[in-house]
Design an enzyme around this catalytic site. Sequence first.
Site, PDB file in Angstrom:
ATOM      1  N   HIS A 189       0.858  -1.069  -0.059  1.00 46.47           N
ATOM      2  CA  HIS A 189       0.001  -0.011   0.121  1.00 46.47           C
ATOM      3  C   HIS A 189       0.743   1.247  -0.011  1.00 46.47           C
ATOM      4  O   HIS A 189       1.735   1.385   1.026  1.00 46.47           O
ATOM      5  CB  HIS A 189      -0.916  -0.004   1.086  1.00 46.47           C
ATOM      6  N   CYS A 190       0.766   2.094  -0.972  1.00 47.30           N
ATOM      7  CA  CYS A 190       1.363   3.197  -1.056  1.00 47.30           C
ATOM      8  C   CYS A 190       0.813   4.478  -0.673  1.00 47.30           C
ATOM      9  O   CYS A 190      -0.303   4.818  -1.434  1.00 47.30           O
ATOM     10  CB  CYS A 190       2.057   3.203  -2.495  1.00 47.30           C
TER      11      CYS A 190
END
Length: 350
Positions: A189-190
């Site tokens: 998850h960025c």
Amino acid sequence: LIAVGASADSYPVAVPCIMAGGGGGGGKAKTSPREHAAPRGNVMVVALRRAMRDMVRLVDFWIDFGGRFFHIIMKILGPCLICLALSLIGFVTYTYFVYALPNMKAIGLHGQCVVTSIGFFLVTNALYNYGKSICSDAGTPPEWKEVIDLAVESDAPKPRQCTKCTRVKPPRTHHCSVCRRCVMKMDHHCPWINNCVGFGNYRHFCLFMLFLAASCFFIVVVFFLNFSDLVMHVGRRRFQMPRPARSCIMTSFMICCSILVALCILGGFHVYLVLTNQTTIEFQTNMMRRKEARKNGEYFRNPYDLGRSRNFQQVFGPNPFCRFWWLLAAFAPGPTGDGMDFPSMRVRAV
């Protein structure tokens, strides 16, 4: 002395005491130390179990609270980081057109047009892939009922189900605690895109890093002469700049240098992941499996490693690397498949 209707087994301590009293009248029953220790031991065990149960509930509460707090922070941080990234890109672009480009008179008008066209191509592709990384679905698996009905009709094996989002959990799928849903071929998850990186947008994420690194390198090269004159004092200053121009050029140069170094490290790691057909999560699990295999005297290989060429096409689609058509994500075809099944060495061996 035993109640009517109750068996003698219900009074295991009182019966021997009465018998030990010899049936005499009014004498107090004598008990041994073991008979006193047994109830006390049971009370201590029960109290210990209750304390452990309360402790587990407290830990679960704080873990759940921490997860919710982290989810809220990431949801707030994501849009802020997107605005920050777009602001930095806009600031550097503004500095180039307002302060740097007018001072490039030495290369002439034709040279200025060529250099500006290169920079425009790089930043346009970077922004396009950045937008696709943000807006594209990383890969949501279908609902459980839809797949289970098809599996019953076709006599296929029963697929796995996620215990958190109750969706189908195919191979290489993981549940994101921030997005609170499963993501097919999840990498991570960025927060910079406020989205997960998975099967649906991994190509755009990699191209965004590539074009952003190329754009930063472009700015570093173009601004180098001005930066050296302003800071390093190499030779005499060829022209006088106003203070806002000097500040903007120095700040843009330092920003691009910092981002370029970070992208070289992160991008190099993702180049390795692409060529070996792994995700960041699988890289960590494969390291553990590789260590266990070495201890057992065995050799472990990533089952999804199909060779560099095919691994590359698993991410960037059926596009040959040498033709560089894969760089234009707006025109080149994407990766094949639906994210539910992936070719592997095990399947090929069967």
